[in-house]
Design a protein around this motif. Sequence first.
Motif, PDB file in Angstrom:
ATOM      1  N   LYS A 133       0.810  -1.214   0.000  1.00  0.00           N
ATOM      2  CA  LYS A 133       0.000   0.000   0.000  1.00  0.00           C
ATOM      3  C   LYS A 133       0.845   1.267   0.000  1.00  0.00           C
ATOM      4  O   LYS A 133       0.510   2.257  -0.652  1.00  0.00           O
TER       5      LYS A 133
ATOM      6  N   ASN B 167      -6.870  -0.941  -7.636  1.00  0.00           N
ATOM      7  CA  ASN B 167      -6.648  -0.685  -6.218  1.00  0.00           C
ATOM      8  C   ASN B 167      -6.298  -1.945  -5.428  1.00  0.00           C
ATOM      9  O   ASN B 167      -6.704  -3.052  -5.797  1.00  0.00           O
TER      10      ASN B 167
ATOM     11  N   SER C 248     -10.134  -0.308  -1.228  1.00  0.00           N
ATOM     12  CA  SER C 248     -10.829   0.935  -1.569  1.00  0.00           C
ATOM     13  C   SER C 248     -10.292   2.147  -0.824  1.00  0.00           C
ATOM     14  O   SER C 248     -10.284   3.259  -1.354  1.00  0.00           O
TER      15      SER C 248
ATOM     16  N   GLY D 277      -7.068   3.186  -2.560  1.00  0.00           N
ATOM     17  CA  GLY D 277      -7.445   3.638  -3.896  1.00  0.00           C
ATOM     18  C   GLY D 277      -8.121   4.991  -3.878  1.00  0.00           C
ATOM     19  O   GLY D 277      -7.828   5.865  -4.704  1.00  0.00           O
TER      20      GLY D 277
ATOM     21  N   ASP E 165     -10.757   3.647 -12.815  1.00  0.00           N
ATOM     22  CA  ASP E 165     -10.648   2.404 -12.057  1.00  0.00           C
ATOM     23  C   ASP E 165     -10.566   1.272 -13.071  1.00  0.00           C
ATOM     24  O   ASP E 165     -11.491   1.084 -13.875  1.00  0.00           O
TER      25      ASP E 165
ATOM     26  N   THR F  75     -13.252   1.213  -7.039  1.00  0.00           N
ATOM     27  CA  THR F  75     -12.874   1.782  -5.749  1.00  0.00           C
ATOM     28  C   THR F  75     -14.125   2.355  -5.093  1.00  0.00           C
ATOM     29  O   THR F  75     -14.660   3.369  -5.543  1.00  0.00           O
TER      30      THR F  75
END
Length: 363
Positions: free
Chosen positions: A79, A101, A104, A107, A123, A128
Amino acid sequence: MRKGILTIAAVGLLTTGGLTACSDDSGDKAAAEKTPKIGVILPDSKSSARWETADRRFLEEAFKAAGVQADIQNAQNDKTAFQTIADQMITSGVTALMIVNLDSGTGKAVLDKAKSQGVATIDYDRLTLGGSAQYYVSFDNETVGKLQGEGLAKCLTEKNAKNPVVAYLNGSPTDNNATLFKAGYDSVLKPKFDAKEYTKGPDDAVPGWDGPTAATIFEQQLTATKGKIDGVLAANDTLGNAAISILKKNKINGKVPVTGQDASVEGLQNILAGDQCMTVYKAVREEAKAASDLAIALAKGEKKDTGQTVKDPEGGRDVPSVLLTPKAIYKDNVKDVIADGYVTKEEVCTAAYAKACTEAGIS
């Protein structure tokens, strides 16, 4: 596709049609003054081989053909790396950003920052939730799950299974697609559980779509049921192969139908060997083409009318979308995946699978 089919996490499908141009707004005019440059962030290379072997390849081909500069990077399920890559891309001057992502929350943070910097967003493959992407491009993911449920039922019938115990290996709980897949296969299998035609077995999610974790979980499922699992609804080929590895360890591979998704080389080989019941093929070339067309338009300050929308239940938005149609793959049509150029005969039909390929009509 039926309106409202993806009610859990997405879809109010309004109409269908090709991409058509719409008028620009002031933000698009500002983007049009910049040199088009597209950033793409892929999620990892372990959950599915497709991200590096298919998506990267087809996206690069599309951008190259359009003569548009692109930067495609992989966050490798990190992340922090995902956000760092996004920051670097925005700083470097991308005019459009496509993301797959990792969850969510991460993202949304990336999409919102891009939006605040005047960068157009898409997306790709995963919606997301609560995000601000201008478009969403994916497959009809509830239909993917439905095909898996129907496939498992078909294979259990072919094995004359009586009141079979069915175990679930669901996808990552942070992936909205996994929710949609489960909704799809539940729509097929839950009525069978309710009618006592099938027995519901263990039902577990696999964090990060991780294969080794899935193998551990499935071994625990098998132990908990004292070896009484007659069918495995595995949400993709990675999870399916993990289950198969444990079935092999217990010398019952081929006797217990296992599903999959992504039509990976490994998944197709498992099908040819008789260890996997089916997979779901998603023509990534088409997905990449649809997404790249939108990204190129956005990078040039243009908008397109997709003719479809997906409802984001968290954000309450109808997100302009392109949803493509998946296809069930069994042993008799593995050749279709090869014919479509997704994988090659040489990759699939190695020495150990040469005979099975011939029997499956792969020439």
